[in-house]
Design a protein around this motif. Sequence first.
Motif, PDB file in Angstrom:
ATOM      1  N   THR A  49      70.573  13.530  45.193  1.00 26.38           N
ATOM      2  CA  THR A  49      69.911  14.133  46.345  1.00 26.38           C
ATOM      3  C   THR A  49      70.973  14.644  47.316  1.00 26.38           C
ATOM      4  O   THR A  49      72.137  14.232  47.267  1.00 26.38           O
ATOM      5  CB  THR A  49      69.009  13.114  47.061  1.00 26.38           C
ATOM      6  N   LYS A  50      70.586  15.523  48.219  1.00 22.56           N
ATOM      7  CA  LYS A  50      71.563  16.217  49.056  1.00 22.56           C
ATOM      8  C   LYS A  50      72.212  15.325  50.117  1.00 22.56           C
ATOM      9  O   LYS A  50      73.362  15.496  50.442  1.00 22.56           O
ATOM     10  CB  LYS A  50      70.906  17.418  49.714  1.00 22.56           C
ATOM     11  N   ASN A  51      71.469  14.402  50.693  1.00 29.00           N
ATOM     12  CA  ASN A  51      71.992  13.614  51.804  1.00 29.00           C
ATOM     13  C   ASN A  51      72.469  12.233  51.378  1.00 29.00           C
ATOM     14  O   ASN A  51      72.387  11.286  52.145  1.00 29.00           O
ATOM     15  CB  ASN A  51      70.923  13.480  52.892  1.00 29.00           C
ATOM     16  N   TRP A  52      72.999  12.133  50.182  1.00 24.32           N
ATOM     17  CA  TRP A  52      73.459  10.837  49.696  1.00 24.32           C
ATOM     18  C   TRP A  52      74.832  10.975  49.062  1.00 24.32           C
ATOM     19  O   TRP A  52      75.073  11.891  48.279  1.00 24.32           O
ATOM     20  CB  TRP A  52      72.467  10.270  48.680  1.00 24.32           C
ATOM     21  N   THR A  53      75.726  10.080  49.435  1.00 23.95           N
ATOM     22  CA  THR A  53      77.048  10.061  48.822  1.00 23.95           C
ATOM     23  C   THR A  53      77.191   8.769  48.029  1.00 23.95           C
ATOM     24  O   THR A  53      76.790   7.707  48.506  1.00 23.95           O
ATOM     25  CB  THR A  53      78.155  10.130  49.884  1.00 23.95           C
ATOM     26  N   SER A  59      73.112   5.431  53.260  1.00 26.32           N
ATOM     27  CA  SER A  59      72.499   6.721  52.911  1.00 26.32           C
ATOM     28  C   SER A  59      71.615   6.582  51.674  1.00 26.32           C
ATOM     29  O   SER A  59      70.610   7.274  51.546  1.00 26.32           O
ATOM     30  CB  SER A  59      73.570   7.785  52.688  1.00 26.32           C
ATOM     31  N   LYS A  62      68.332   5.120  52.888  1.00 30.39           N
ATOM     32  CA  LYS A  62      67.578   6.147  53.607  1.00 30.39           C
ATOM     33  C   LYS A  62      66.935   7.136  52.622  1.00 30.39           C
ATOM     34  O   LYS A  62      65.773   7.523  52.789  1.00 30.39           O
ATOM     35  CB  LYS A  62      68.508   6.886  54.569  1.00 30.39           C
ATOM     36  N   SER A  63      67.662   7.537  51.588  1.00 26.82           N
ATOM     37  CA  SER A  63      67.123   8.468  50.589  1.00 26.82           C
ATOM     38  C   SER A  63      65.974   7.847  49.805  1.00 26.82           C
ATOM     39  O   SER A  63      64.971   8.499  49.529  1.00 26.82           O
ATOM     40  CB  SER A  63      68.219   8.901  49.625  1.00 26.82           C
TER      41      SER A  63
END
Length: 78
Positions: A49-53, A59, A62-63
């Motif tokens: 997903t875009k907002n996860w590292t 994060s 949250k995802s």
Amino acid sequence: MKAILKTLGLCFAAAALLAAFSEPPEIAAKAAKRPDVAPYMGANNGFMTKNWTPGNQASWTKSIDKRTQGQNEYSRVK
């Protein structure tokens, strides 16, 4: 006599086909579980997903929460 042999042959073929496509459940479970890697470590590839590292537990949480809310029918109807 030929009908009995034909029926036995079909039963044998069906049993062989079912045995060929079966997989013991412990093999699938071992492939899915990796106790040495935490779930939030993940893989660094194009399917994230875009907002996860990878490696960032906050994060990741949250995802997961955002994805869960997207699958919740009650919150989608509102």
